[in-house]
Design a protein around this motif. Structure first.
Motif, PDB file in Angstrom:
ATOM      1  N   ARG A  24       0.859  -1.177   0.000  1.00  0.00           N
ATOM      2  CA  ARG A  24       0.000   0.000   0.000  1.00  0.00           C
ATOM      3  C   ARG A  24       0.898   1.230   0.000  1.00  0.00           C
ATOM      4  O   ARG A  24       1.561   1.530   0.980  1.00  0.00           O
ATOM      5  CB  ARG A  24      -0.911  -0.018   1.232  1.00  0.00           C
ATOM      6  N   PRO A  26       0.716   5.306  -1.119  1.00  0.00           N
ATOM      7  CA  PRO A  26      -0.145   6.396  -1.609  1.00  0.00           C
ATOM      8  C   PRO A  26       0.323   7.008  -2.933  1.00  0.00           C
ATOM      9  O   PRO A  26      -0.492   7.234  -3.821  1.00  0.00           O
ATOM     10  CB  PRO A  26      -0.106   7.423  -0.481  1.00  0.00           C
ATOM     11  N   ALA A  29      -0.380   4.577  -5.736  1.00  0.00           N
ATOM     12  CA  ALA A  29      -1.821   4.469  -5.969  1.00  0.00           C
ATOM     13  C   ALA A  29      -2.339   5.663  -6.769  1.00  0.00           C
ATOM     14  O   ALA A  29      -3.124   5.495  -7.698  1.00  0.00           O
ATOM     15  CB  ALA A  29      -2.563   4.356  -4.643  1.00  0.00           C
ATOM     16  N   SER A  58     -14.102   3.784  -4.027  1.00  0.00           N
ATOM     17  CA  SER A  58     -12.793   3.600  -3.417  1.00  0.00           C
ATOM     18  C   SER A  58     -12.924   2.740  -2.172  1.00  0.00           C
ATOM     19  O   SER A  58     -13.938   2.779  -1.473  1.00  0.00           O
ATOM     20  CB  SER A  58     -12.198   4.957  -3.037  1.00  0.00           C
ATOM     21  N   ARG A  62      -8.728   3.301   1.972  1.00  0.00           N
ATOM     22  CA  ARG A  62      -8.013   4.398   1.318  1.00  0.00           C
ATOM     23  C   ARG A  62      -8.649   5.697   1.779  1.00  0.00           C
ATOM     24  O   ARG A  62      -9.056   5.819   2.919  1.00  0.00           O
ATOM     25  CB  ARG A  62      -8.121   4.240  -0.208  1.00  0.00           C
ATOM     26  N   HIS A  66      -5.286   7.860   4.005  1.00  0.00           N
ATOM     27  CA  HIS A  66      -4.264   7.173   3.202  1.00  0.00           C
ATOM     28  C   HIS A  66      -3.494   8.152   2.327  1.00  0.00           C
ATOM     29  O   HIS A  66      -2.290   8.033   2.166  1.00  0.00           O
ATOM     30  CB  HIS A  66      -4.929   6.098   2.345  1.00  0.00           C
ATOM     31  N   PHE A  67      -4.197   9.132   1.773  1.00  0.00           N
ATOM     32  CA  PHE A  67      -3.570  10.062   0.839  1.00  0.00           C
ATOM     33  C   PHE A  67      -3.208  11.399   1.476  1.00  0.00           C
ATOM     34  O   PHE A  67      -2.683  12.276   0.804  1.00  0.00           O
ATOM     35  CB  PHE A  67      -4.476  10.288  -0.375  1.00  0.00           C
ATOM     36  N   GLU A  73      -8.350  11.376  -4.472  1.00  0.00           N
ATOM     37  CA  GLU A  73      -8.591  10.577  -5.669  1.00  0.00           C
ATOM     38  C   GLU A  73      -9.532  11.297  -6.633  1.00  0.00           C
ATOM     39  O   GLU A  73      -9.294  11.309  -7.848  1.00  0.00           O
ATOM     40  CB  GLU A  73      -9.174   9.218  -5.281  1.00  0.00           C
ATOM     41  N   TYR A 103      -8.804  -2.632  -1.308  1.00  0.00           N
ATOM     42  CA  TYR A 103      -7.802  -1.545  -1.282  1.00  0.00           C
ATOM     43  C   TYR A 103      -7.567  -0.978  -2.674  1.00  0.00           C
ATOM     44  O   TYR A 103      -6.449  -0.644  -3.051  1.00  0.00           O
ATOM     45  CB  TYR A 103      -6.481  -2.010  -0.657  1.00  0.00           C
TER      46      TYR A 103
END
Length: 114
Positions: A24, A26, A29, A58, A62, A66-67, A73, A103
């Motif tokens: 995982r 970021p 992704a 999503s 996430r 996560h970001f 996103e 995920y």
């Protein structure tokens, strides 16, 4: 479990089945999402179709934490595909074609001919 040197899987695995392990990450992704959105945008341009709207699903694993910020996103999708009606939600599993993922994110774009 890195200490015990074992992997536990929460489902039955058939002999000969493929398993894929991923990290995982970021940045990776978001880069992959940008790549996928570019492919969709390019297919729309090449086919002469116009995006009328999009839905992004999503994984609940996430998202903002996560970001590092909320809607990261969706910002990537809007940046690449443009100003189309866009909505999304979080789920505990994402379906694309005939597979169930975890995920991940799944982008569906609705189109019309020009």
């Amino acid at each position: 479990d890195p200490h015990a040197g074992v992997v536990a899987i929460g489902d039955e695995v058939e002999k000969g089945a493929w398993l894929m392990f991923v990290r995982r990450d970021p940045a990776a992704a978001l880069a992959d999402l940008r790549r996928a959105a570019r492919e969709i945008r390019d297919e729309l341009v090449d086919s002469g179709r116009l995006a009328l709207g999009a839905v992004y699903v999503s994984c609940s694993g996430r998202g903002g934490p996560h970001f590092g910020k909320p809607a990261a996103e969706l910002e990537v999708i809007r940046d690449v595909i443009g100003d189309v009606p866009l909505t999304g939600f979080f789920a505990g599993g994402e379906i694309a074609h005939s597979r169930l993922y975890g995920y991940t994110g799944v982008l569906t774009v609705f189109t019309a001919a020009r």
